[in-house]
Design a protein around this motif. Structure first.
Motif, mmCIF file in Angstrom:
data_model
loop_
_atom_site.group_PDB
_atom_site.id
_atom_site.type_symbol
_atom_site.label_atom_id
_atom_site.label_comp_id
_atom_site.label_asym_id
_atom_site.label_seq_id
_atom_site.Cartn_x
_atom_site.Cartn_y
_atom_site.Cartn_z
ATOM 1 N N LYS A 49 -15.600 -3.202 1.172
ATOM 2 C CA LYS A 49 -15.563 -2.380 -0.042
ATOM 3 C C LYS A 49 -14.298 -1.515 -0.105
ATOM 4 O O LYS A 49 -14.009 -0.926 -1.152
ATOM 5 N N ASN A 50 -13.572 -1.451 1.015
ATOM 6 C CA ASN A 50 -12.317 -0.685 1.024
ATOM 7 C C ASN A 50 -11.153 -1.548 0.527
ATOM 8 O O ASN A 50 -11.140 -2.765 0.717
ATOM 9 N N VAL A 51 -10.183 -0.893 -0.080
ATOM 10 C CA VAL A 51 -8.999 -1.601 -0.568
ATOM 11 C C VAL A 51 -8.176 -2.103 0.618
ATOM 12 O O VAL A 51 -7.923 -1.348 1.566
ATOM 13 N N PRO A 52 -7.752 -3.374 0.624
ATOM 14 C CA PRO A 52 -6.919 -3.883 1.720
ATOM 15 C C PRO A 52 -5.608 -3.098 1.829
ATOM 16 O O PRO A 52 -5.094 -2.589 0.834
ATOM 17 N N SER A 53 -5.067 -3.022 3.035
ATOM 18 C CA SER A 53 -3.802 -2.314 3.237
ATOM 19 C C SER A 53 -2.630 -3.271 3.054
ATOM 20 O O SER A 53 -2.661 -4.415 3.516
ATOM 21 N N LEU A 54 -1.590 -2.797 2.361
ATOM 22 C CA LEU A 54 -0.393 -3.603 2.110
ATOM 23 C C LEU A 54 0.466 -3.641 3.363
ATOM 24 O O LEU A 54 0.879 -2.610 3.886
ATOM 25 N N LEU A 55 0.741 -4.850 3.852
ATOM 26 C CA LEU A 55 1.552 -5.008 5.058
ATOM 27 C C LEU A 55 3.037 -5.143 4.737
ATOM 28 O O LEU A 55 3.881 -4.549 5.387
ATOM 29 N N CYS A 56 3.351 -5.956 3.728
ATOM 30 C CA CYS A 56 4.759 -6.163 3.363
ATOM 31 C C CYS A 56 4.825 -6.780 1.978
ATOM 32 O O CYS A 56 3.820 -7.284 1.453
ATOM 33 N N GLU A 57 6.014 -6.759 1.385
ATOM 34 C CA GLU A 57 6.232 -7.359 0.073
ATOM 35 C C GLU A 57 7.683 -7.781 -0.060
ATOM 36 O O GLU A 57 8.568 -7.257 0.630
ATOM 37 N N VAL A 58 7.925 -8.761 -0.922
ATOM 38 C CA VAL A 58 9.292 -9.200 -1.176
ATOM 39 C C VAL A 58 9.425 -9.501 -2.670
ATOM 40 O O VAL A 58 8.533 -10.095 -3.273
ATOM 41 N N ASN A 59 10.531 -9.055 -3.241
ATOM 42 C CA ASN A 59 10.810 -9.313 -4.654
ATOM 43 C C ASN A 59 11.685 -10.546 -4.762
ATOM 44 O O ASN A 59 12.855 -10.533 -4.390
ATOM 45 N N THR A 60 11.105 -11.620 -5.262
ATOM 46 C CA THR A 60 11.852 -12.873 -5.377
ATOM 47 C C THR A 60 12.759 -12.887 -6.605
ATOM 48 O O THR A 60 13.605 -13.779 -6.733
ATOM 49 N N LYS A 61 12.551 -11.916 -7.509
ATOM 50 C CA LYS A 61 13.306 -11.838 -8.770
ATOM 51 C C LYS A 61 13.191 -13.137 -9.571
ATOM 52 O O LYS A 61 14.141 -13.589 -10.206
ATOM 53 N N ALA A 62 11.999 -13.727 -9.493
ATOM 54 C CA ALA A 62 11.728 -14.967 -10.230
ATOM 55 C C ALA A 62 10.324 -14.879 -10.815
ATOM 56 O O ALA A 62 9.492 -14.097 -10.362
ATOM 57 N N ILE B 63 -4.272 -11.731 3.383
ATOM 58 C CA ILE B 63 -4.261 -12.258 2.012
ATOM 59 C C ILE B 63 -2.832 -12.191 1.495
ATOM 60 O O ILE B 63 -2.176 -11.148 1.609
ATOM 61 N N VAL B 64 -2.358 -13.294 0.932
ATOM 62 C CA VAL B 64 -1.014 -13.340 0.334
ATOM 63 C C VAL B 64 -1.181 -13.567 -1.162
ATOM 64 O O VAL B 64 -1.938 -14.445 -1.584
ATOM 65 N N THR B 65 -0.477 -12.767 -1.956
ATOM 66 C CA THR B 65 -0.588 -12.873 -3.420
ATOM 67 C C THR B 65 0.789 -13.074 -4.039
ATOM 68 O O THR B 65 1.796 -12.555 -3.539
ATOM 69 N N ALA B 66 0.815 -13.826 -5.134
ATOM 70 C CA ALA B 66 2.055 -14.043 -5.892
ATOM 71 C C ALA B 66 1.786 -13.716 -7.349
ATOM 72 O O ALA B 66 0.729 -14.049 -7.886
ATOM 73 N N SER B 67 2.758 -13.054 -7.987
ATOM 74 C CA SER B 67 2.554 -12.567 -9.352
ATOM 75 C C SER B 67 3.742 -12.905 -10.236
ATOM 76 O O SER B 67 4.855 -13.170 -9.765
ATOM 77 N N SER B 68 3.472 -12.856 -11.548
ATOM 78 C CA SER B 68 4.553 -13.050 -12.518
ATOM 79 C C SER B 68 5.572 -11.919 -12.473
ATOM 80 O O SER B 68 6.654 -12.044 -13.044
ATOM 81 N N ASP B 69 5.240 -10.815 -11.802
ATOM 82 C CA ASP B 69 6.218 -9.735 -11.664
ATOM 83 C C ASP B 69 7.311 -10.051 -10.652
ATOM 84 O O ASP B 69 8.235 -9.272 -10.444
ATOM 85 N N GLY B 70 7.198 -11.231 -9.999
ATOM 86 C CA GLY B 70 8.228 -11.669 -9.055
ATOM 87 C C GLY B 70 7.956 -11.306 -7.610
ATOM 88 O O GLY B 70 8.686 -11.731 -6.717
ATOM 89 N N TYR B 71 6.898 -10.554 -7.350
ATOM 90 C CA TYR B 71 6.611 -10.097 -5.993
ATOM 91 C C TYR B 71 5.627 -11.016 -5.275
ATOM 92 O O TYR B 71 4.671 -11.516 -5.867
ATOM 93 N N ILE B 72 5.892 -11.212 -3.987
ATOM 94 C CA ILE B 72 4.935 -11.807 -3.064
ATOM 95 C C ILE B 72 4.520 -10.698 -2.105
ATOM 96 O O ILE B 72 5.369 -10.030 -1.513
ATOM 97 N N LYS B 73 3.216 -10.505 -1.962
ATOM 98 C CA LYS B 73 2.720 -9.416 -1.114
ATOM 99 C C LYS B 73 1.727 -9.955 -0.097
ATOM 100 O O LYS B 73 1.003 -10.911 -0.363
ATOM 101 N N MET B 74 1.707 -9.280 1.067
ATOM 102 C CA MET B 74 0.748 -9.634 2.118
ATOM 103 C C MET B 74 -0.127 -8.423 2.409
ATOM 104 O O MET B 74 0.370 -7.314 2.591
ATOM 105 N N TRP B 75 -1.440 -8.678 2.466
ATOM 106 C CA TRP B 75 -2.420 -7.619 2.645
ATOM 107 C C TRP B 75 -3.273 -7.898 3.874
ATOM 108 O O TRP B 75 -3.563 -9.047 4.212
#
Length: 224
Positions: free
Chosen positions: A131-144, A111-123
């Protein structure tokens, strides 16, 4: 003067801002503000409704019956289309989530998510433990300030991976065929060897029986 009051019903229709189809094409969902209506294709009727507190900005089918929903908060929620119950929710970002994308790669459901906080994350999501929370694989701060998301899949690598699997499968079949052929040859050779041995055993026996008979005949001929 008399006044007559007549009751008038007014229906207001709002266009859906999100429409998504399930992977098997058997159902689809429409989103209006914070409400998700689930439809069956064969009946075109609503089979269930999911309502969230915040406006929904993104929605994806994870499977044919599980939805990932995100909106004007930091939470991602997984819902069952059958029961309309929330299966799992977790805080994914520090600001509203604008978009979600899901895909499978090398046996993982991502799962890939994008937010107004500028981060793109992959889970990484384990479907067997939804029912378990997905594990975070990586993230990048686009500063946008992100508003949408698109994922480009490396089709060349995927095609190579599939062709390698096909080649391995084909080679395994060829090896299996060769093994069967070798076994059949060995069986035929073994059978022919046994037949030859039997013939070798029978021929001397015949000769042993024929020799005395020939001697008898010779004696009878000489005495005559």
């Amino acid at each position: 003067m008399q006044y007559r009051v007549q009751k008038v019903s007014v229906y207001v229709y709002t266009d859906a801002h999100i429409i998504k189809w399930s992977p098997d094409g058997e159902r689809y969902v429409t989103v209006v503000t914070n409400k998700v209506d689930i439809y069956r294709l064969d009946t075109a009727s609503i089979t269930g409704t999911i309502t969230t507190e915040k406006r929904i900005s993104s929605l994806r089918f994870i499977t044919d019956s599980i939805l990932a929903i995100a909106g004007d908060d930091e939470i991602i929620r997984f819902y069952s289309c059958d029961s309309q119950k929330c299966l799992c929710e977790f805080k994914a970002h520090e600001n509203r989530i604008k978009d979600i994308y899901t895909f499978e790669r090398e046996g993982q459901h991502l799962i890939v998510t994008a937010s107004s906080d500028g981060y793109i994350k992959m889970w990484n999501l384990d479907l067997d433990k939804i029912k378990n929370v997905p594990s975070l694989l990586c993230e990048v701060n686009t500063k946008a300030r992100l508003t949408c998301l698109a994922v480009w899949l490396d089709q060349v690598s995927e095609m190579k991976e599939n062709s390698d699997k096909a080649a391995t499968s084909s080679q395994a079949k060829e090896d299996e065929k060769s093994s069967i052929v070798r076994k059949n040859k060995a069986c035929r050779t073994d059978t022919s060897d046994k037949t030859a041995k039997k013939k070798r055993k029978i021929i001397p026996e015949k000769k042993k029986l024929e020799a005395p008979l020939q001697k008898k005949k010779r004696k009878q001929n000489s005495s005559a």
